[in-house]
Design a protein around this motif. Structure first.
Motif, PDB file in Angstrom:
ATOM      1  N   PRO A 158       0.603  -1.109  -0.091  1.00 33.59           N
ATOM      2  CA  PRO A 158       0.213   0.186  -0.088  1.00 33.59           C
ATOM      3  C   PRO A 158       1.069   1.004   0.116  1.00 33.59           C
ATOM      4  CG  PRO A 158      -0.183  -1.048   2.030  1.00 33.59           C
ATOM      5  CD  PRO A 158       0.521  -2.099   1.218  1.00 33.59           C
ATOM      6  N   PRO A 159       0.070   2.398  -0.365  1.00 31.01           N
ATOM      7  CA  PRO A 159       1.068   3.651  -0.367  1.00 31.01           C
ATOM      8  C   PRO A 159       1.819   4.077   0.807  1.00 31.01           C
ATOM      9  CG  PRO A 159      -1.058   3.858  -1.656  1.00 31.01           C
ATOM     10  CD  PRO A 159      -1.071   2.411  -0.727  1.00 31.01           C
ATOM     11  N   GLY A 160       1.057   3.870   1.757  1.00 34.19           N
ATOM     12  CA  GLY A 160       1.764   4.141   3.205  1.00 34.19           C
ATOM     13  C   GLY A 160       2.928   3.376   3.380  1.00 34.19           C
ATOM     14  N   ARG A 161       3.067   2.194   3.097  1.00 30.84           N
ATOM     15  CA  ARG A 161       3.873   1.222   3.466  1.00 30.84           C
ATOM     16  C   ARG A 161       5.109   1.699   2.427  1.00 30.84           C
ATOM     17  NH1 ARG A 161       3.814  -5.369   3.323  1.00 30.84           N
ATOM     18  NH2 ARG A 161       6.099  -5.630   3.860  1.00 30.84           N
ATOM     19  N   ARG A 162       4.818   1.862   1.208  1.00 27.78           N
ATOM     20  CA  ARG A 162       5.953   2.318   0.178  1.00 27.78           C
ATOM     21  C   ARG A 162       6.492   3.665   0.705  1.00 27.78           C
ATOM     22  NH1 ARG A 162       1.990   1.570  -3.722  1.00 27.78           N
ATOM     23  NH2 ARG A 162       1.767   3.414  -4.296  1.00 27.78           N
ATOM     24  N   ARG A 163       5.839   4.553   1.181  1.00 29.76           N
ATOM     25  CA  ARG A 163       6.406   5.775   1.656  1.00 29.76           C
ATOM     26  C   ARG A 163       7.601   5.635   2.669  1.00 29.76           C
ATOM     27  NH1 ARG A 163       1.397   8.234   0.100  1.00 29.76           N
ATOM     28  NH2 ARG A 163       0.418   7.433   2.162  1.00 29.76           N
ATOM     29  N   LEU A 168      12.796   5.156   4.941  1.00 29.88           N
ATOM     30  CA  LEU A 168      13.850   4.116   5.644  1.00 29.88           C
ATOM     31  C   LEU A 168      15.133   4.071   4.729  1.00 29.88           C
ATOM     32  CD1 LEU A 168      14.815   2.514   7.923  1.00 29.88           C
ATOM     33  CD2 LEU A 168      13.536   0.343   6.834  1.00 29.88           C
ATOM     34  N   LEU A 169      14.745   3.838   3.407  1.00 29.35           N
ATOM     35  CA  LEU A 169      16.054   3.826   2.513  1.00 29.35           C
ATOM     36  C   LEU A 169      16.692   5.015   2.724  1.00 29.35           C
ATOM     37  CD1 LEU A 169      17.469   2.523  -0.152  1.00 29.35           C
ATOM     38  CD2 LEU A 169      15.492   3.206  -1.498  1.00 29.35           C
ATOM     39  N   TRP A 170      16.171   6.276   2.349  1.00 28.09           N
ATOM     40  CA  TRP A 170      16.758   7.564   2.473  1.00 28.09           C
ATOM     41  C   TRP A 170      17.694   7.674   3.853  1.00 28.09           C
ATOM     42  CZ3 TRP A 170      16.481  11.769   5.805  1.00 28.09           C
ATOM     43  CH2 TRP A 170      17.308  12.703   5.400  1.00 28.09           C
ATOM     44  N   ALA A 171      17.084   7.398   4.882  1.00 31.31           N
ATOM     45  CA  ALA A 171      17.887   7.255   6.014  1.00 31.31           C
ATOM     46  C   ALA A 171      19.277   6.552   6.052  1.00 31.31           C
ATOM     47  CB  ALA A 171      17.030   6.845   7.193  1.00 31.31           C
ATOM     48  N   VAL A 172      19.135   5.463   5.565  1.00 30.82           N
ATOM     49  CA  VAL A 172      20.160   4.242   5.469  1.00 30.82           C
ATOM     50  C   VAL A 172      21.317   4.819   4.341  1.00 30.82           C
ATOM     51  CG1 VAL A 172      20.746   1.984   4.740  1.00 30.82           C
ATOM     52  CG2 VAL A 172      18.942   2.210   5.935  1.00 30.82           C
ATOM     53  N   VAL A 173      20.847   5.328   3.440  1.00 33.00           N
ATOM     54  CA  VAL A 173      21.748   5.671   2.615  1.00 33.00           C
ATOM     55  C   VAL A 173      22.415   7.274   2.890  1.00 33.00           C
ATOM     56  CG1 VAL A 173      21.196   4.185   0.665  1.00 33.00           C
ATOM     57  CG2 VAL A 173      20.100   6.680   0.941  1.00 33.00           C
ATOM     58  N   ALA A 196      23.593  19.657   2.825  1.00 29.40           N
ATOM     59  CA  ALA A 196      22.154  19.832   2.611  1.00 29.40           C
ATOM     60  C   ALA A 196      21.855  19.566   0.992  1.00 29.40           C
ATOM     61  CB  ALA A 196      21.669  21.124   2.705  1.00 29.40           C
ATOM     62  N   ALA A 197      22.698  19.868   0.258  1.00 28.68           N
ATOM     63  CA  ALA A 197      22.714  19.456  -1.221  1.00 28.68           C
ATOM     64  C   ALA A 197      22.714  17.876  -1.437  1.00 28.68           C
ATOM     65  CB  ALA A 197      23.750  20.328  -2.146  1.00 28.68           C
ATOM     66  N   SER A 198      23.884  17.529  -0.646  1.00 26.39           N
ATOM     67  CA  SER A 198      24.069  15.925  -0.810  1.00 26.39           C
ATOM     68  C   SER A 198      22.790  15.040  -0.515  1.00 26.39           C
ATOM     69  CB  SER A 198      25.386  15.411  -0.120  1.00 26.39           C
ATOM     70  OG  SER A 198      26.413  16.166  -0.659  1.00 26.39           O
ATOM     71  N   LEU A 199      22.002  15.496   0.811  1.00 26.94           N
ATOM     72  CA  LEU A 199      20.868  14.807   1.332  1.00 26.94           C
ATOM     73  C   LEU A 199      19.758  15.178   0.392  1.00 26.94           C
ATOM     74  CD1 LEU A 199      21.350  15.725   5.108  1.00 26.94           C
ATOM     75  CD2 LEU A 199      21.851  13.675   4.009  1.00 26.94           C
ATOM     76  N   ALA A 200      19.761  16.239  -0.321  1.00 28.78           N
ATOM     77  CA  ALA A 200      18.629  16.454  -1.326  1.00 28.78           C
ATOM     78  C   ALA A 200      18.886  15.526  -2.293  1.00 28.78           C
ATOM     79  CB  ALA A 200      18.349  17.890  -1.617  1.00 28.78           C
ATOM     80  N   LEU A 201      19.977  15.651  -2.737  1.00 26.80           N
ATOM     81  CA  LEU A 201      20.160  14.556  -4.072  1.00 26.80           C
ATOM     82  C   LEU A 201      19.978  13.142  -3.619  1.00 26.80           C
ATOM     83  CD1 LEU A 201      21.190  14.211  -7.166  1.00 26.80           C
ATOM     84  CD2 LEU A 201      23.633  13.912  -5.826  1.00 26.80           C
ATOM     85  N   LEU A 202      20.123  12.719  -2.497  1.00 26.67           N
ATOM     86  CA  LEU A 202      19.887  11.227  -2.189  1.00 26.67           C
ATOM     87  C   LEU A 202      18.124  11.295  -2.222  1.00 26.67           C
ATOM     88  CD1 LEU A 202      22.605  10.652   0.439  1.00 26.67           C
ATOM     89  CD2 LEU A 202      22.473   9.267  -1.640  1.00 26.67           C
ATOM     90  N   GLY A 203      17.618  12.128  -1.547  1.00 26.61           N
ATOM     91  CA  GLY A 203      16.219  12.139  -1.330  1.00 26.61           C
ATOM     92  C   GLY A 203      15.709  12.176  -2.789  1.00 26.61           C
TER      93      GLY A 203
END
Length: 525
Positions: free
Chosen positions: A7-12, A17-22, A44-51
């Motif tokens: 479901p969408p909530g689980r995907r988000r 979680l994936l963003w937090a890990v990388v 900030a730019a690096s974290l935004a690029l990962l996001g």
């Protein structure tokens, strides 16, 4: 939504979680002193690029991977995210061509940049190429393997379902064949006997010496036999009819069928209803035509107006179901293959009538004509009755595992073919996942080796000819030195390789003082 799609909530939550890990290695390095200039904007730019890479990853996995690779040019900690997005690219990409081309482009551009423009030494280039191979290509191949394994599992499930449908179809064909055989036996034996009884009763009725009372009784006997024969024909028709008890609720008329369709939301108009005056076999055939046509109109022309006409003229009844153009196209579902139309035509034929179906005025029309004195058409002993179906589309009440003439549905063979193909792809992916990295590593070594040994090889015989105290210029040493081992580069010493494969590591150390050779030794490897 697919049962396997979260479901969408689980995907988000998974994307977060994936963003937090990388992002953890990048954030840790950015928040740990010393802080260079513009450290916070760069972080900030690096974290935004990962996001952004995480957001793009589900729909455009290759774009997400390339974004992370480009980020590694600015921040080396992006290298921890490359294996993750490489694996996801293999898992989420339907094809392998674009991702493989992307890796090839990165390899070519990196080689040209490092060796051509930046002048990077071969050892550093080999290290970067190895990172691309084992942090990029190998995880991608594992993702491809996992995708193929999942496809194999799904194909296995479809194959098992197709086998179960075919098994049920075989049982159904046996049952229908036996019903047809019983009907034929009843037609041949009981029908013949009743015809003989009626003949004898008629002969007795015409006898000249028969008293009037007995003549009336003989006439009644002949009429009763004729009625019994007609009822036998109806019973035979029911026996030859597929799933007769489940297709029509007891006593349901065409008007009630149309009312039910109208209550379900179909814009349908009924222009006649002589259902109650029709013989049972004909009434059932008319009901069947209307039911199948309404079902398919609801599926293939949702929202279109439908007109049902039942007209009794002379010794026959004509039924037609006409729908207009579908406003929004057919409902989603499997493609029609036409088997239902054949089954419906066979149903009308068994009742002694004819059926016609085809486009009309941008819509579709189904028309049938049946004689009121319907006599079931004989069916050969080896023939299997045609299963029910709605003009090429399976729906409620239909054995969707049986095709025209009782033959197994082609989907069983299609499922078996897909299973074989999925197994072949899974074996190929397994071979590539483990063979490709080894092959690419060998290719890298074959490319790196000439670069590392060019003009830097001092063989054993040349090393043994060197004499202490000789001037360096007189020794005839190779024009290029090998890179010294880490932590072992004293001043005045030079390193040369003996050409060992594949890394051409330094094998000899020569030390000079005032331009003369003062020591030579072999480096333990």
């Amino acid at each position: 939504m697919d049962a396997r799609t979260p479901p969408p909530g689980r995907r988000r939550a998974g994307d977060l979680l994936l963003w937090a890990v990388v992002a953890a290695p990048v954030a840790y390095a950015g928040l740990t002193p010393p802080w260079p200039r513009h450290a916070l904007p760069l972080l900030a730019a690096s974290l935004a690029l990962l996001g952004l890479a995480v957001a793009l990853g589900r729909r455009w996995p290759l774009a997400a991977l390339l974004a992370v690779v480009l980020g590694s040019l600015v921040d080396g900690n992006f290298v921890f995210a490359i294996p993750v997005f490489s694996y996801l690219a293999g898992r989420r990409s339907a094809g392998a061509g674009r991702v493989a081309a992307g890796f090839g482009a990165v390899a070519v551009a990196g080689t040209a940049l490092n060796l051509g423009l930046l002048g990077t030494n071969p050892a550093t280039w080999f290290l970067l190429a190895s990172v691309l191979l084992f942090a990029g290509v190998f995880p991608w191949l594992l993702g491809r393997l996992r995708r193929q394994q999942r496809a194999l599992a799904e194909a296995g499930e479809r194959h098992a379902e197709a086998e179960e449908r075919e098994r049920r179809a075989a049982v159904e064909r046996v049952r229908l064949r036996e019903r047809a055989r019983i009907a034929q036996d009843m037609h041949d034996s009981l029908g013949h006997d009743l015809s003989l009884i009626a003949l004898r009763a008629a002969a007795l009725e015409l006898a000249a010496d028969l008293p009037p009372a007995h003549r009336v009784a003989a006439g009644e006997l002949r009429a009763s036999v004729a009625t019994a024969t007609e009822r036998l024909h109806d019973v035979i028709g029911v026996l030859r009819e597929e799933r007769a008890g489940s297709l029509r609720p007891p006593g349901e008329s065409v008007a009630e069928l149309v009312d039910g369709a109208r209550d379900a939301g179909l814009a349908v108009e009924l222009r006649a209803d002589p259902d109650g005056d029709l013989p049972p076999l004909v009434a059932h055939a008319v009901h069947r035509v209307v039911r199948e046509a309404l079902t398919n109109a609801a599926r293939y022309a949702p929202g279109a107006p439908v007109t049902v006409t039942v007209d009794r003229t002379g010794g026959e009844v004509a039924v037609s179901v006409v729908n207009g153009r579908a406003p929004a196209g057919p409902l989603p579902g499997p493609a029609s293959h036409g088997s239902g139309l054949l089954a419906l035509r066979e149903r009308v034929r068994l009742a002694g009538g004819v059926l016609d179906a085809g486009p009309r005025n941008a819509g579709f029309a189904v028309t049938a004509r049946l004689p009121l004195a319907a006599t079931p058409v004989p069916v050969a002993d080896d023939a299997s009755p045609v299963p029910p179906g709605g003009m090429g589309a399976p729906h409620e009440g239909d054995p969707d595992d049986v095709g025209p003439g009782g033959a197994p549905d082609h989907r069983a063979g299609e499922a078996a073919r897909r299973l074989r193909e999925a197994r072949r792809r899974a074996r190929r992916s397994l071979l590539v996942a483990f063979g490709a990295p080894a092959g690419l590593a060998l290719v890298l070594a074959l490319v790196y080796y000439p670069l590392a040994t060019a003009g830097a090889v001092l063989d054993r015989s040349g090393f043994e000819r060197l004499r202490l105290g000789e001037e360096r210029d007189a020794l005839g040493l190779p024009r290029r030195q090998a890179d010294p081992p880490a932590g072992a580069a004293p001043a005045g010493c030079e390193f040369y390789t003996d050409g060992n494969f594949p890394f051409a590591e330094p094998a000899w150390r020569l030390c000079f003082t005032d331009g003369r050779l003062v020591s030579k030794e072999r480096i333990a490897q």
